[in-house]
Scaffold this motif. Structure first.
Motif, PDB file in Angstrom:
ATOM      1  N   ALA A  98     -12.672  -3.955  95.775  1.00 23.60           N
ATOM      2  CA  ALA A  98     -12.073  -5.295  95.695  1.00 23.60           C
ATOM      3  C   ALA A  98     -11.107  -5.394  94.523  1.00 23.60           C
ATOM      4  O   ALA A  98     -10.017  -5.973  94.645  1.00 23.60           O
ATOM      5  CB  ALA A  98     -13.175  -6.345  95.577  1.00 23.60           C
ATOM      6  N   VAL A  99     -11.493  -4.826  93.395  1.00 16.60           N
ATOM      7  CA  VAL A  99     -10.615  -4.854  92.227  1.00 16.60           C
ATOM      8  C   VAL A  99      -9.328  -4.068  92.502  1.00 16.60           C
ATOM      9  O   VAL A  99      -8.228  -4.492  92.140  1.00 16.60           O
ATOM     10  CB  VAL A  99     -11.351  -4.288  90.993  1.00 16.60           C
ATOM     11  CG1 VAL A  99     -10.380  -4.042  89.839  1.00 16.60           C
ATOM     12  CG2 VAL A  99     -12.448  -5.243  90.558  1.00 16.60           C
ATOM     13  N   ARG A 100      -9.491  -2.906  93.156  1.00 16.49           N
ATOM     14  CA  ARG A 100      -8.303  -2.122  93.480  1.00 16.49           C
ATOM     15  C   ARG A 100      -7.375  -2.892  94.416  1.00 16.49           C
ATOM     16  O   ARG A 100      -6.143  -2.890  94.246  1.00 16.49           O
ATOM     17  CB  ARG A 100      -8.711  -0.800  94.135  1.00 16.49           C
ATOM     18  CG  ARG A 100      -7.524   0.083  94.484  1.00 16.49           C
ATOM     19  CD  ARG A 100      -7.946   1.390  95.103  1.00 16.49           C
ATOM     20  NE  ARG A 100      -8.694   1.180  96.344  1.00 16.49           N
ATOM     21  CZ  ARG A 100      -9.235   2.153  97.058  1.00 16.49           C
ATOM     22  NH1 ARG A 100      -9.138   3.406  96.639  1.00 16.49           N
ATOM     23  NH2 ARG A 100      -9.880   1.891  98.171  1.00 16.49           N
ATOM     24  N   SER A 101      -7.940  -3.548  95.426  1.00 20.57           N
ATOM     25  CA  SER A 101      -7.122  -4.334  96.349  1.00 20.57           C
ATOM     26  C   SER A 101      -6.412  -5.469  95.622  1.00 20.57           C
ATOM     27  O   SER A 101      -5.235  -5.757  95.873  1.00 20.57           O
ATOM     28  CB  SER A 101      -7.988  -4.896  97.478  1.00 20.57           C
ATOM     29  OG  SER A 101      -8.599  -3.859  98.204  1.00 20.57           O
ATOM     30  N   HIS A 102      -7.141  -6.106  94.698  1.00 18.05           N
ATOM     31  CA  HIS A 102      -6.531  -7.193  93.935  1.00 18.05           C
ATOM     32  C   HIS A 102      -5.386  -6.682  93.076  1.00 18.05           C
ATOM     33  O   HIS A 102      -4.314  -7.303  93.017  1.00 18.05           O
ATOM     34  CB  HIS A 102      -7.603  -7.843  93.061  1.00 18.05           C
ATOM     35  CG  HIS A 102      -7.086  -8.971  92.214  1.00 18.05           C
ATOM     36  ND1 HIS A 102      -6.605 -10.148  92.740  1.00 18.05           N
ATOM     37  CD2 HIS A 102      -6.962  -9.091  90.856  1.00 18.05           C
ATOM     38  CE1 HIS A 102      -6.210 -10.942  91.772  1.00 18.05           C
ATOM     39  NE2 HIS A 102      -6.421 -10.328  90.623  1.00 18.05           N
ATOM     40  N   ARG A 103      -5.594  -5.539  92.445  1.00 22.47           N
ATOM     41  CA  ARG A 103      -4.524  -4.966  91.624  1.00 22.47           C
ATOM     42  C   ARG A 103      -3.323  -4.587  92.480  1.00 22.47           C
ATOM     43  O   ARG A 103      -2.169  -4.790  92.070  1.00 22.47           O
ATOM     44  CB  ARG A 103      -5.046  -3.737  90.889  1.00 22.47           C
ATOM     45  CG  ARG A 103      -6.027  -4.057  89.763  1.00 22.47           C
ATOM     46  CD  ARG A 103      -6.621  -2.786  89.200  1.00 22.47           C
ATOM     47  NE  ARG A 103      -7.561  -3.066  88.104  1.00 22.47           N
ATOM     48  CZ  ARG A 103      -8.347  -2.149  87.563  1.00 22.47           C
ATOM     49  NH1 ARG A 103      -8.317  -0.891  88.015  1.00 22.47           N
ATOM     50  NH2 ARG A 103      -9.168  -2.473  86.574  1.00 22.47           N
ATOM     51  N   ALA A 104      -3.601  -4.015  93.647  1.00 22.63           N
ATOM     52  CA  ALA A 104      -2.496  -3.641  94.540  1.00 22.63           C
ATOM     53  C   ALA A 104      -1.718  -4.873  94.989  1.00 22.63           C
ATOM     54  O   ALA A 104      -0.482  -4.852  95.080  1.00 22.63           O
ATOM     55  CB  ALA A 104      -3.038  -2.881  95.754  1.00 22.63           C
TER      56      ALA A 104
END
Length: 387
Positions: A154-160
């Motif tokens: 989820a954090v990676r998706s948010h950063r992307a």
């Protein structure tokens, strides 16, 4: 929180070292409670392997998969030694979060499953039975592993998403600047074409008639006076049209000119003025010229103006023009004799370049060049379609 994220990004190793120390401090009370032989003292072996696993987290950003593998092995060894203390899986959960935030989904799922199975089996071996009063020992580690991985993803998706939004904003800003520069350049070219068409036509008339007046000043004063009247009319016209063009550059608050934009409705006046300037022009118009979009109408007028001016300047003194209004557009054809000296420029000069740019801007067609019979021919089609 924003300040903490900025500090962590600026000092990643120090931030991860603080995280490792915090995990050790949180797990230490649990290890003390689970040492029945020495109440109040920690389980030395479990504490050692947990400390090593926590220390490995300092490198979790650079080597997420290797740190996860080391933390899992150390955690499983600690569980086996401490009679199934699942709290030792804390470092593995942090490593799984890092894997989820940095590696592909396939690797994340595989790491989560391996962690859950490894800790569950270690708990079963440590407890000595497949079932206890709460079910299969260590099974809850599956949920912890999945949760840690999911948070990382989820954090990676948010950063992307944030990175993509920032990239779009930057691209929009760059595109806006490029678009502004392009519009300024297009406007500069348009004004330059207008000035050229206006000035070239009328100054050509002034030049020709001034030469006539000088030649006839003594021999035929009346004819010289008529030529000077044409010079005066042409100069007044060019000043008026230049005022209209330059009015586009006026700042807010200044009074803008109110003269109508030239169009094919004034082609008769244009033909009369070029005849008075000395060009023997024969011209015909067929069809209805009304109905052209404003920019197309101005383009057709400027093409006629530039073509007749070139015929006056470079021809032998005679030209023919045919204007044919068709359903698809207005066709303009001008032919004039250039003589043996071939002074008519077929490719150089700004006049023909400006004509091509105007015609291309309205999706029209232009053909210009010398004919086998020695005439110079310009053929233009200005479409009615505003697209």
């Amino acid at each position: 929180m924003a300040g903490g994220r900025l500090w962590s990004a600026a000092h990643p190793r120090l931030a991860d070292a603080c995280l490792a120390a915090l995990l050790v401090l949180l797990v230490l009370p649990t290890l003390v409670i689970r040492n029945p032989e020495f109440p109040g003292s920690p389980d030395g072996w479990s504490l050692a392997v947990f400390a090593l696993a926590a220390a490995a987290l300092v490198f979790r950003r650079e080597q997420p998969l290797r740190v996860w593998a080391f933390a899992t092995v150390a955690g499983v060894a600690g569980v086996l030694q401490s009679d199934g203390s699942i709290v030792l899986a804390a470092t593995t959960c942090v490593a799984l979060y890092t894997v989820g935030s940095r590696l592909p989904l396939r690797s994340v799922v595989l790491a989560s499953v391996v962690s859950g199975v490894a800790y569950t089996l270690a708990s079963v071996v440590a407890e000595g039975d497949w079932l206890d009063d709460r079910g299969v020992p260590g099974l809850q580690t599956f949920a912890w592993s999945a949760a840690a991985s999911a948070v990382g993803v989820a954090v990676r998706s948010h950063r992307a998403t944030l990175a993509a939004a920032e990239a779009r904003a930057l691209q929009a800003e760059l595109t806006r600047e490029d678009e502004a520069e392009r519009r300024v350049s297009d406007e500069r070219l348009r004004i330059a074409r207008e000035l050229h068409d206006v000035v070239a036509h009328h100054i050509s008339i002034v030049n020709v008639q001034a030469g006539v007046a000088r030649h006839l000043l003594d021999a035929d004063p009346d004819q010289a006076r008529a030529a000077l009247d044409l010079v005066r009319d042409a100069s007044k016209t060019v000043l008026s049209e230049m005022s209209t063009v330059v009015g586009l550059l006026r700042t807010a608050g200044e009074e803008a000119p109110t003269d109508p934009t030239p169009g094919m409705a004034r082609v008769g006046e244009l033909a009369d003025s070029i005849r008075q300037a000395g060009l023997d022009l024969t011209w015909t118009v067929s069809g209805e010229l009304a109905g052209l979009p404003a920019i197309h109408d101005l383009t057709a007028y400027r093409v006629v103006q530039e073509t007749l001016t070139n015929a006056l300047r470079y021809g032998t003194g005679a030209a023919t023009m045919v204007v044919d209004s068709r359903p698809e557009g207005v066709s303009i054809e001008v032919r004039n004799e250039v003589g043996r000296n071939g002074r008519h420029r077929s490719g150089g000069g700004h006049g023909l370049i400006g004509m091509r740019e105007r015609v291309d801007a309205v999706r029209g067609r232009l053909a210009a060049g010398p004919e086998p019979d020695g005439a110079y021919r310009v053929s233009v089609l200005i479409p009615r379609d505003p697209a």
